[in-house]
Design a protein around this motif. Structure first.
Motif, mmCIF file in Angstrom:
data_model
loop_
_atom_site.group_PDB
_atom_site.id
_atom_site.type_symbol
_atom_site.label_atom_id
_atom_site.label_comp_id
_atom_site.label_asym_id
_atom_site.label_seq_id
_atom_site.Cartn_x
_atom_site.Cartn_y
_atom_site.Cartn_z
ATOM 1 N N ARG A 88 0.855 -1.193 0.000
ATOM 2 C CA ARG A 88 0.000 0.000 0.000
ATOM 3 C C ARG A 88 0.886 1.235 0.000
ATOM 4 O O ARG A 88 2.057 1.161 0.381
ATOM 5 N N PRO A 89 0.355 2.358 -0.478
ATOM 6 C CA PRO A 89 1.188 3.560 -0.520
ATOM 7 C C PRO A 89 1.691 3.950 0.866
ATOM 8 O O PRO A 89 1.074 3.611 1.886
ATOM 9 N N GLY A 130 2.073 5.474 4.198
ATOM 10 C CA GLY A 130 1.166 6.217 5.064
ATOM 11 C C GLY A 130 -0.301 5.900 4.903
ATOM 12 O O GLY A 130 -1.132 6.388 5.672
ATOM 13 N N ALA A 131 -0.680 5.081 3.930
ATOM 14 C CA ALA A 131 -2.099 4.779 3.709
ATOM 15 C C ALA A 131 -2.545 3.655 4.636
ATOM 16 O O ALA A 131 -1.999 2.558 4.582
ATOM 17 N N PRO A 132 -3.542 3.900 5.497
ATOM 18 C CA PRO A 132 -4.025 2.830 6.375
ATOM 19 C C PRO A 132 -4.846 1.812 5.611
ATOM 20 O O PRO A 132 -5.314 2.062 4.505
ATOM 21 N N ASP A 185 -2.023 -7.300 3.548
ATOM 22 C CA ASP A 185 -2.257 -5.954 3.046
ATOM 23 C C ASP A 185 -1.495 -4.893 3.833
ATOM 24 O O ASP A 185 -1.858 -3.720 3.815
ATOM 25 N N ASP A 203 -8.307 -2.422 -1.903
ATOM 26 C CA ASP A 203 -8.965 -2.964 -0.713
ATOM 27 C C ASP A 203 -10.419 -3.328 -0.988
ATOM 28 O O ASP A 203 -11.245 -2.462 -1.237
ATOM 29 N N GLY A 214 3.928 6.300 -5.111
ATOM 30 C CA GLY A 214 2.489 6.062 -5.132
ATOM 31 C C GLY A 214 1.992 5.338 -6.366
ATOM 32 O O GLY A 214 0.852 4.859 -6.380
ATOM 33 N N GLU A 236 -7.999 2.041 2.649
ATOM 34 C CA GLU A 236 -8.022 3.312 1.943
ATOM 35 C C GLU A 236 -7.226 3.299 0.643
ATOM 36 O O GLU A 236 -6.716 4.317 0.218
ATOM 37 N N THR A 237 -7.104 2.133 -0.001
ATOM 38 C CA THR A 237 -6.464 2.064 -1.307
ATOM 39 C C THR A 237 -7.405 1.378 -2.279
ATOM 40 O O THR A 237 -8.315 0.655 -1.873
#
Length: 371
Positions: A28-29, A31-33, A48, A40, A268, A36-37
């Motif tokens: 995942r990018p 900082g992305a929790p 993940d 998901d 990203g 939130e991608t």
């Protein structure tokens, strides 16, 4: 090559392997929790996650798939395969997926998790519905099935967490409960169990199905397997993983700007690794479109990914598939198609939904089961 969405895709074995191993990429990018991608659809726990959360949770799951544990699982797997085949061969013809490939991993993974009196049919349905969401939700009816499966699994595992807090056992759920609050948070426990259920089911059922399907297409390879099942079954599994892997693609986000094969990749951006195609890259595998269970592999296939996200359940999936093929070869003088094979409609997970077969039981296997 660039995609229409402004990302990248590669079929090169060397590039796929590099992307999957390189710490400059993540699932995942930066900082992305979780949740939130664009990738998901289902919360699949540490699958993940980037480090350090990935490392922390993977360490909890890893011991269940150690070499020592695998040796202990083998007798149960052998007994389950023989029991399933005993039932299946009574009529001579059966659906290999429904009779063997699906109930085997469900029986094994539910035992590892400590799920009592597991309903194999329902758990196979859960695995199929959730696994199908790896391609994204396809329709409103698919979304409804996913929501229902999620709710049913939530209720089942919540009850099991409460049971194992009161009455611990020798299973994965008991170990998760024992680690709760220090190594794993309460909200992380359900996704971990769903990951192990789906991964334990999806990889194995499709691996067994793809292996038998390839052997049916190549009768000479089936004969080679039957001539020496103990030696050739592991080789047949390994070649199937290269030739027709259960998981066809994955991908990584660039965590920083970098250059890949002379192309600039921005932070990203997503790089799709088409591992099914990479496993047939002629630069890595001579005559890659030939299915040959005696192949001397010149490179590592990527069926289980690579790097820190290498499939934690790989030893179990390979063991189950090896025992299934070896036992099938020992018990079958002939193996034939008995109807039309139906494959699942998915870009990510590849395998048959129905694979009707007919076998003739071998006398030598009947004597072998007595010793």
């Amino acid at each position: 090559m660039p995609t229409r969405l402004g990302n990248w895709v590669t079929t090169s074995h060397s590039l796929c392997d590099l992307v999957l191993r390189d710490r400059r990429f993540g699932v995942r990018p930066a900082g992305a929790p979780v949740g939130e991608t664009p990738t998901d659809e289902v919360d699949l726990s540490f699958l993940d996650m980037n480090p350090p959360d990935h490392t922390r949770l993977r360490r909890l799951a890893q011991p269940a798939f150690s070499p020592k544990q695998m040796a202990g699982y083998r007798p149960q797997i052998e007994a389950t395969v023989n029991e399933l085949l005993d039932r299946a061969v009574e009529t001579g013809g059966f659906d290999l997926v429904g009779a063997l490939a699906a109930p085997l991993p469900i029986a094994v993974i539910t035992n590892l998790l400590g799920i009592p009196e597991a309903d194999a049919e329902n758990f196979a349905r859960y695995g199929t519905v959730i696994g199908g969401a790896l391609d994204g939700v396809q329709s409103l009816s698919h979304a409804a099935r996913l929501q229902k499966a999620d709710a049913e699994l939530n209720a089942l595992f919540t009850g099991l967490f409460a049971l194992r807090r009161r009455d611990p056992a020798d299973d994965i759920i008991s170990r998760l409960v024992a680690a709760e609050g220090e190594q794993i948070q309460p909200a992380e426990m359900l996704p971990m169990c769903i990951l192990l259920l789906v991964a334990g089911f999806e990889t194995t059922v499709n691996l067994i199905g793809n292996a038998v399907n390839a052997l049916l297409d190549h009768p000479d390879q089936w004969e080679a397997l039957c001539a020496d099942p103990a030696t050739m079954a592991p080789k047949a599994v390994e070649e199937t993983l290269r030739y027709d892997p259960p998981v066809q693609r994955t991908g990584r986000f660039a965590l920083q700007p970098l250059e890949l094969a002379g192309k600039p990749v921005q932070q990203g951006q997503f790089v799709v690794t088409l591992i099914g195609a990479a496993n047939r890259d002629p630069e890595a595998f001579p005559d890659p479109d030939r299915f040959d269970i005696a192949r001397e592999h010149t490179a590592d296939h990527l069926a289980f990914s690579s790097g820190i996200h290498y499939c934690v359940g790989q030893p179990l999936a390979q063991l189950e598939a090896t025992v299934a093929l070896q036992t099938l070869a020992e018990r079958a003088l002939t193996l034939r198609r008995a109807g039309r094979t139906r494959r699942r409609n998915s870009n990510t997970i590849r395998g048959p939904i129905h694979l009707p077969v007919r076998i003739t039981t071998s006398v030598r296997r009947a004597s072998a089961t007595i010793r």
